[in-house]
Motif scaffolding. Structure first.
Motif, PDB file in Angstrom:
ATOM      1  N   GLY A   1       0.767  -1.141   0.064  1.00 34.97           N
ATOM      2  CA  GLY A   1      -0.077  -0.064   0.549  1.00 34.97           C
ATOM      3  C   GLY A   1       0.835   1.335   0.043  1.00 34.97           C
ATOM      4  O   GLY A   1       0.481   2.321   0.498  1.00 34.97           O
ATOM      5  N   PHE A   2       2.113   1.114  -0.069  1.00 33.30           N
ATOM      6  CA  PHE A   2       3.325   2.011   0.019  1.00 33.30           C
ATOM      7  C   PHE A   2       3.130   2.700  -1.792  1.00 33.30           C
ATOM      8  O   PHE A   2       2.719   2.341  -2.428  1.00 33.30           O
ATOM      9  CB  PHE A   2       3.971   1.847  -0.087  1.00 33.30           C
ATOM     10  CG  PHE A   2       4.639   1.508   1.725  1.00 33.30           C
ATOM     11  CD1 PHE A   2       4.617   2.723   2.010  1.00 33.30           C
ATOM     12  CD2 PHE A   2       4.842   0.580   2.603  1.00 33.30           C
ATOM     13  CE1 PHE A   2       4.522   2.297   4.131  1.00 33.30           C
ATOM     14  CE2 PHE A   2       4.612   0.046   3.706  1.00 33.30           C
ATOM     15  CZ  PHE A   2       4.605   1.453   4.851  1.00 33.30           C
ATOM     16  N   THR A   3       3.688   4.074  -2.091  1.00 33.40           N
ATOM     17  CA  THR A   3       3.745   4.650  -3.266  1.00 33.40           C
ATOM     18  C   THR A   3       5.089   5.520  -2.821  1.00 33.40           C
ATOM     19  O   THR A   3       5.841   5.417  -1.901  1.00 33.40           O
ATOM     20  CB  THR A   3       2.538   5.508  -3.240  1.00 33.40           C
ATOM     21  OG1 THR A   3       2.900   6.568  -2.745  1.00 33.40           O
ATOM     22  CG2 THR A   3       1.110   5.674  -3.464  1.00 33.40           C
ATOM     23  N   ILE A   4       5.755   5.195  -3.697  1.00 37.38           N
ATOM     24  CA  ILE A   4       7.409   5.994  -3.924  1.00 37.38           C
ATOM     25  C   ILE A   4       7.392   7.281  -4.583  1.00 37.38           C
ATOM     26  O   ILE A   4       6.657   7.675  -5.292  1.00 37.38           O
ATOM     27  CB  ILE A   4       7.863   4.514  -4.583  1.00 37.38           C
ATOM     28  CG1 ILE A   4       8.472   3.872  -4.547  1.00 37.38           C
ATOM     29  CG2 ILE A   4       8.973   4.859  -4.350  1.00 37.38           C
ATOM     30  CD1 ILE A   4       8.607   2.161  -4.931  1.00 37.38           C
ATOM     31  N   GLN A   5       7.843   7.935  -3.690  1.00 34.43           N
ATOM     32  CA  GLN A   5       7.691   9.542  -4.177  1.00 34.43           C
ATOM     33  C   GLN A   5       8.990   9.212  -5.259  1.00 34.43           C
ATOM     34  O   GLN A   5       9.902   8.634  -5.618  1.00 34.43           O
ATOM     35  CB  GLN A   5       8.620  10.628  -3.398  1.00 34.43           C
ATOM     36  CG  GLN A   5       9.344  11.661  -3.934  1.00 34.43           C
ATOM     37  CD  GLN A   5       9.751  12.329  -2.457  1.00 34.43           C
ATOM     38  OE1 GLN A   5       9.926  12.049  -1.332  1.00 34.43           O
ATOM     39  NE2 GLN A   5      10.625  13.238  -2.851  1.00 34.43           N
ATOM     40  N   THR A   6       8.326  10.452  -6.022  1.00 29.33           N
ATOM     41  CA  THR A   6       9.444  10.381  -7.673  1.00 29.33           C
ATOM     42  C   THR A   6       9.678  11.601  -7.559  1.00 29.33           C
ATOM     43  O   THR A   6       8.800  12.781  -7.209  1.00 29.33           O
ATOM     44  CB  THR A   6       8.069  10.041  -8.791  1.00 29.33           C
ATOM     45  OG1 THR A   6       7.347  10.638  -8.782  1.00 29.33           O
ATOM     46  CG2 THR A   6       7.814   8.723  -8.667  1.00 29.33           C
TER      47      THR A   6
END
Length: 127
Positions: A49-54
């Motif tokens: 459920g994590f998103t990764i900073q871009t």
């Protein structure tokens, strides 16, 4: 400090990657280029459920891990918090920073309400 992603999620991601690579090889195709540490780590983060900073260009924004000095420090976003996580150390240093729009953080180029490397909000550019 908590381990992010969990050991179970990481084992599952490694097994899924191995199965996928084997299936492609059996079908006579070329297996995708993957990394035995980074690829399962990122897959396990996303499955958790994590998103990764871009970055503004849509690439993963990476920093240097203060513990091991590897240049793969990810910022994982979930539930309004940014976590600095290293696939090599896996110790999650909670940044304890509220993140606006965390769910959209990895959907292409960074949205105007993105988060900076140190967890501080970056102001939207002038319209």
């Amino acid at each position: 400090m908590p381990q992010i992603p969990s050991a179970e999620a990481l084992r599952h991601a490694r097994a899924a990657l191995a199965t996928e690579t084997e299936t492609i090889a059996k079908a006579g195709g070329r297996a995708p280029v993957t990394d035995p540490v980074i690829t399962p780590f990122v897959r396990a983060l996303r499955a958790g459920g994590f998103t990764i900073q871009t970055s503004a260009s849509g690439c993963d924004a990476l920093g240097t891990c203060p513990a091991c000095q590897n240049r793969y420090l990810y910022t994982a976003l979930r539930a309004g918090l940014a976590h600095a996580v290293c696939p090599h150390c896996r110790d999650a240093a909670d940044r304890k920073a509220a993140v606006a729009g965390a769910a959209r953080a990895s959907a292409g180029p960074c949205p105007p309400d993105r988060v900076g490397w140190r967890g501080a909000a970056i102001a939207a550019p002038p319209a």
